[in-house]
Write an enzyme that holds these catalytic residues in place. Sequence first.
Site, PDB file in Angstrom:
ATOM      1  N   SER A   1     -10.306   0.622   6.828  1.00 30.66           N
ATOM      2  CA  SER A   1      -9.582   0.639   5.556  1.00 30.66           C
ATOM      3  C   SER A   1      -9.039  -0.710   5.107  1.00 30.66           C
ATOM      4  CB  SER A   1      -8.438   1.658   5.613  1.00 30.66           C
ATOM      5  OG  SER A   1      -8.970   2.954   5.550  1.00 30.66           O
TER       6      SER A   1
ATOM      7  N   LYS B   1       0.856  -1.197   0.000  1.00 28.90           N
ATOM      8  CA  LYS B   1       0.000   0.000   0.000  1.00 28.90           C
ATOM      9  C   LYS B   1       0.888   1.243   0.000  1.00 28.90           C
ATOM     10  CE  LYS B   1      -3.791   2.161   2.614  1.00 28.90           C
ATOM     11  NZ  LYS B   1      -4.673   2.071   3.792  1.00 28.90           N
TER      12      LYS B   1
ATOM     13  N   SER C   1      -9.480   2.512   2.649  1.00 26.12           N
ATOM     14  CA  SER C   1      -8.473   3.155   1.830  1.00 26.12           C
ATOM     15  C   SER C   1      -7.479   2.183   1.211  1.00 26.12           C
ATOM     16  CB  SER C   1      -7.692   4.191   2.663  1.00 26.12           C
ATOM     17  OG  SER C   1      -6.964   3.553   3.703  1.00 26.12           O
TER      18      SER C   1
END
Lengths: 59, 467
Positions: free
Chosen positions: B179, B80, B155
Site C-alpha cells: 500500500s 492518510k 491503499s
Amino acid sequence: MYIKGALLLRCISPIDQDIPYIQSVLLTIQQAQTSLQPYPDLRKEIPLVVVDHEVIKHE
Amino acid sequence: MSELCFLTASELAPLIESKQLSPVELVKELLDRIERLDPTYNSYITTLPQYTMRQAELAEKDIMKNSYKGPLHGIPVGIKDLFYTKGIRTTSGSGMLKKFVPEYNATTVEKLLNAGAIMTGKLNTHEFAGGLTNINPFYGSSRNPWNPNYITGGSSGGSGAALTAGLATIATGSDTFGSIQIPSAMCGVYGLKPTYGLISTHGITPLAVSLDHPGPMARSVADLALMLNVMAGHDGKDSTTVRVKIPDYTEGLNKGIKGLKIGIPRYFLEGLAHDVEALFKKAVISLTSMGAQVTEVNIPELQMSTYIGYVVMTSEASNFHYEMLQSNQEGYGPDVRILFESGVLIDTVQYLRAQQARRKIVDALKKAFEKFDVLAGPAMPITVPRFRDDWVDQNLELIRCCMPFTAPANVSGTPRLTVPIGLSSDGMPVGMQLIGNHLCEGTLLQLGSAWETAYKSGKSFVGKPRL
C-alpha cells in the site's frame, strides 16, 4: 455450498454475489500453496508470530 | 507561484528557517490549490482549511520568535485517513466510520505535529486499506494526476495523488501488502516501507497486525529521511516496536553507491509487461554505471511469498473485522468484504504453515544480505491500469498480479524503498523497489538519493505531470 455453510457456521450471512469471488480468492491461495511443496519439513519450523516483548521478557 | 507547492520539504525548510518564506504564505498557496484541483483528483477525504491556516499562523508566530523546531516546522503534511487524528474524523475509507472522531492522535501523527508539521487534511485510502486500486465506493476514488482516467494504486492512493499534484508537501502511508509501494510507483513518487516495528502502529486502524508497516511518502528521498527521523522509534503504546537507537537518516544521503552490491532476484523478472521490463533493464544499467555491482541471484524461497501474503493478510484482517462481518457485512464495499470473508475461511493449519514458511523467507533473505547490500526489482509487473467498470474484479485481479512483487518485503519485515524509473509508452510512471536488510533504511536511502540525483538529470526523468 461449502463456502456458504462455512460462513453460516461463523454467523456470517452469505451474500450470493460474493460466493464466486470468495471461491476465486481461495483458489488463488490453493494454487499458491503449491509453492510450499519443495519444503516438506516446513511443519518443523517454528512459526513466526508476533511476540509481545512487553509480556515475554528475556532479561 | 504554484511552484511553491512542488518544492520539497528539504527545499522549503531553509527558506522557512531563515524567515524568507512564511508557513502562512505556503499554506495559503496549498489550500488554494487543493480547492482548485482536488475536485478532479479526490486525494483528500477531509480537508481542514481553517485548522490548517490556524496551525500555519501558530508556526509563523513560533518561528518569528526564534522557536524553530527543525526541518518539518511549517511543512504541510497530508495524513492518510487510516491514522487517528484527535478531534478530526478518521474514516479509514469506510462508510461505516464516516462519523468516527478519535479522541487521540496516532503516535506518528503526534510526532509529526510535535515536530511542527502542519496537517492539511485526511488523505483518501482504499477502504480499511484492503485493496490496491484506491477505488472507494464511499468517498470516491482518487485519480492519478498523470491522467485522471488511470487509477492511483492503493491503499495510500490519496497520498500518492496529493504529492504528485502538489496538494501536500509530504504524506503518511501504510503498507500491508504493497500500500505504499503500489501508489508510489503508479504516481511517480518516493515511498518507504520501513523495517517491521521501526514505526509505531498505535492509533492506525489495523489491516493485518503482523504485516502492517506505516511509513513516509514524499517527492524526494531526502524528505523521506526527514520524515523517518521524526516517525521512527520505540513506542510504549505499541509493543511490536523495536528498541533501537534511531540514527540521523539524512547523514548518509550524499555518500554515493560506488561498490554497493545489488542483487536482482530472478523471481522479480518473471512475467513483466514489456515497458516495465525495458525500464527496469535500463535502471539496472544506470545503477551499474553509477558504480554499483549488480548481479542476478536465485532466491527460490521467494516463491512462497504470495501464499504467505494472502493467508496472513486475509486471516489477520478477518480477525479484526470478525464481529463487524457478522453484524454489518453490507456496510463494507464488496471487494474488501470478499477478501475479509475469504480470510474467515482460512484454517489454523494454513495460517501457521504460512508463518512457518515466513521464517524460511526471512532466513533466505538474511543469507542473501550476507552477499548483497540491497535487492532490487520492479515495483509491479504491469503498467498503471485505467479505471474499469468492474472495479470489484479489478481490485482482486490487481492484488493477484502484484502480491508476488509486494509480499516478499512485507512478510519478511524488511525495509523497502520505491523510486520512479521512467514513464511507460502511455505516459504513466513505472517504479522500482529496493529491499534492504532489517534496520538498514540508511543504506536504502543512500542508494535512493544517488538514484534520484542521477535520475533527475537523465532523459527518463518522470518529473511532474502537466496539470
